[in-house]
Design an enzyme around this catalytic site. Structure first.
Site, mmCIF file in Angstrom:
data_model
loop_
_atom_site.group_PDB
_atom_site.id
_atom_site.type_symbol
_atom_site.label_atom_id
_atom_site.label_comp_id
_atom_site.label_asym_id
_atom_site.label_seq_id
_atom_site.Cartn_x
_atom_site.Cartn_y
_atom_site.Cartn_z
ATOM 1 N N GLY A 210 -7.143 67.988 19.268
ATOM 2 C CA GLY A 210 -7.249 67.029 18.181
ATOM 3 C C GLY A 210 -8.593 66.331 18.232
ATOM 4 C CD GLN B 175 -11.924 61.811 19.585
ATOM 5 O OE1 GLN B 175 -11.176 62.425 18.837
ATOM 6 N NE2 GLN B 175 -11.962 62.043 20.881
ATOM 7 C CB CYS C 106 -9.048 61.195 25.041
ATOM 8 S SG CYS C 106 -10.026 60.771 23.594
ATOM 9 C CG LEU C 107 -11.803 66.566 23.139
ATOM 10 C CD1 LEU C 107 -12.126 67.159 21.779
ATOM 11 C CD2 LEU C 107 -12.069 67.583 24.245
ATOM 12 C CG HIS D 248 -4.637 60.915 21.308
ATOM 13 N ND1 HIS D 248 -4.671 60.744 22.676
ATOM 14 C CD2 HIS D 248 -5.930 61.067 20.922
ATOM 15 C CE1 HIS D 248 -5.932 60.755 23.087
ATOM 16 N NE2 HIS D 248 -6.713 60.968 22.041
ATOM 17 C CD GLU D 249 -6.740 63.143 17.671
ATOM 18 O OE1 GLU D 249 -7.763 62.464 17.407
ATOM 19 O OE2 GLU D 249 -6.600 63.740 18.749
ATOM 20 C CG HIS E 7 -9.068 58.454 18.539
ATOM 21 N ND1 HIS E 7 -9.862 57.836 19.476
ATOM 22 C CD2 HIS E 7 -8.651 59.615 19.123
ATOM 23 C CE1 HIS E 7 -9.914 58.584 20.585
ATOM 24 N NE2 HIS E 7 -9.178 59.665 20.402
HETATM 25 ZN ZN ZN Z 1 -8.768 61.133 21.764
#
Ligand code: ZN
Length: 174
Positions: free
Chosen positions: A46, A51, A95-96, A137-138, A141
């Site tokens: 995701g 991000q 998370c990236l 999660h997204e 963000h």
């Molecule tokens: Zn994330």
């Protein structure tokens, strides 16, 4: 398409509330195409626009719950809202933007999201398991929330090592 740089947790942009998408135009399509490439390159499940430094309500989620023999596919969600949630899951999440770290976060087991597509049309999509976790999660963000804000605790290095020896589905990062 072009790769965009994935910002890390220290970037103030990751802690700000994002604005709605109002223009469904070429600039948005370019952002989404770039996000697809960036997500695929990072091998994540995701990605949210903040991000990559764009404070707008756009996210991508990889649907991995597909019939055997079929490829996972990416769902584009613009202005997403969680409209239903049920059950509970209690798993490690990454998370990236927080590379190499994982934490235990409680999320619903099943989540339905209402969002718009590239043409501005509204649709609803339901996800379970990792997909439900990823939707939450997204969407977090977009509110400036990173999973480390919600984690009950972070995993130790030993736990991360042990996890990587097991089922890899638990260590995917979004
Ligand atoms: Zn994330």
């Amino acid at each position: 398409m072009a790769l965009r740089k994935i910002l890390t947790d220290e970037d103030p942009g990751l802690h700000k509330k994002c604005r709605p998408i109002t223009a469904f135009n070429d600039r948005l399509f370019q952002l989404l195409d770039d996000m697809h490439e960036t997500l695929s390159n990072a091998d994540g499940v995701g990605l949210a626009a903040p991000q990559v430094g764009v404070l707008r309500r756009a996210v991508l989620v990889l649907e991995t719950n597909v019939p055997e023999g079929e490829e996972p596919y990416v769902i584009e969600l613009l202005n997403p809202e969680i409209i239903a949630a049920e059950g509970e899951q209690h798993e490690a999440e990454g998370c990236l933007s927080v590379p190499g770290e994982f934490g235990i976060v409680t999320r619903p087991a099943k989540v339905t999201v209402r969002a718009q597509d590239r043409s501005g049309n509204f649709f609803e999509v339901t996800g379970e398991g990792l997909t439900a976790r990823c939707f939450c999660h997204e969407v977090d963000h977009l509110e400036g929330i990173v999973f480390t804000d919600k984690a009950e605790r972070m995993l130790t290095e030993e736990e991360i090592k042990a996890m990587s020896g097991e089922d890899s589905s638990e260590e995917e990062t979004d």
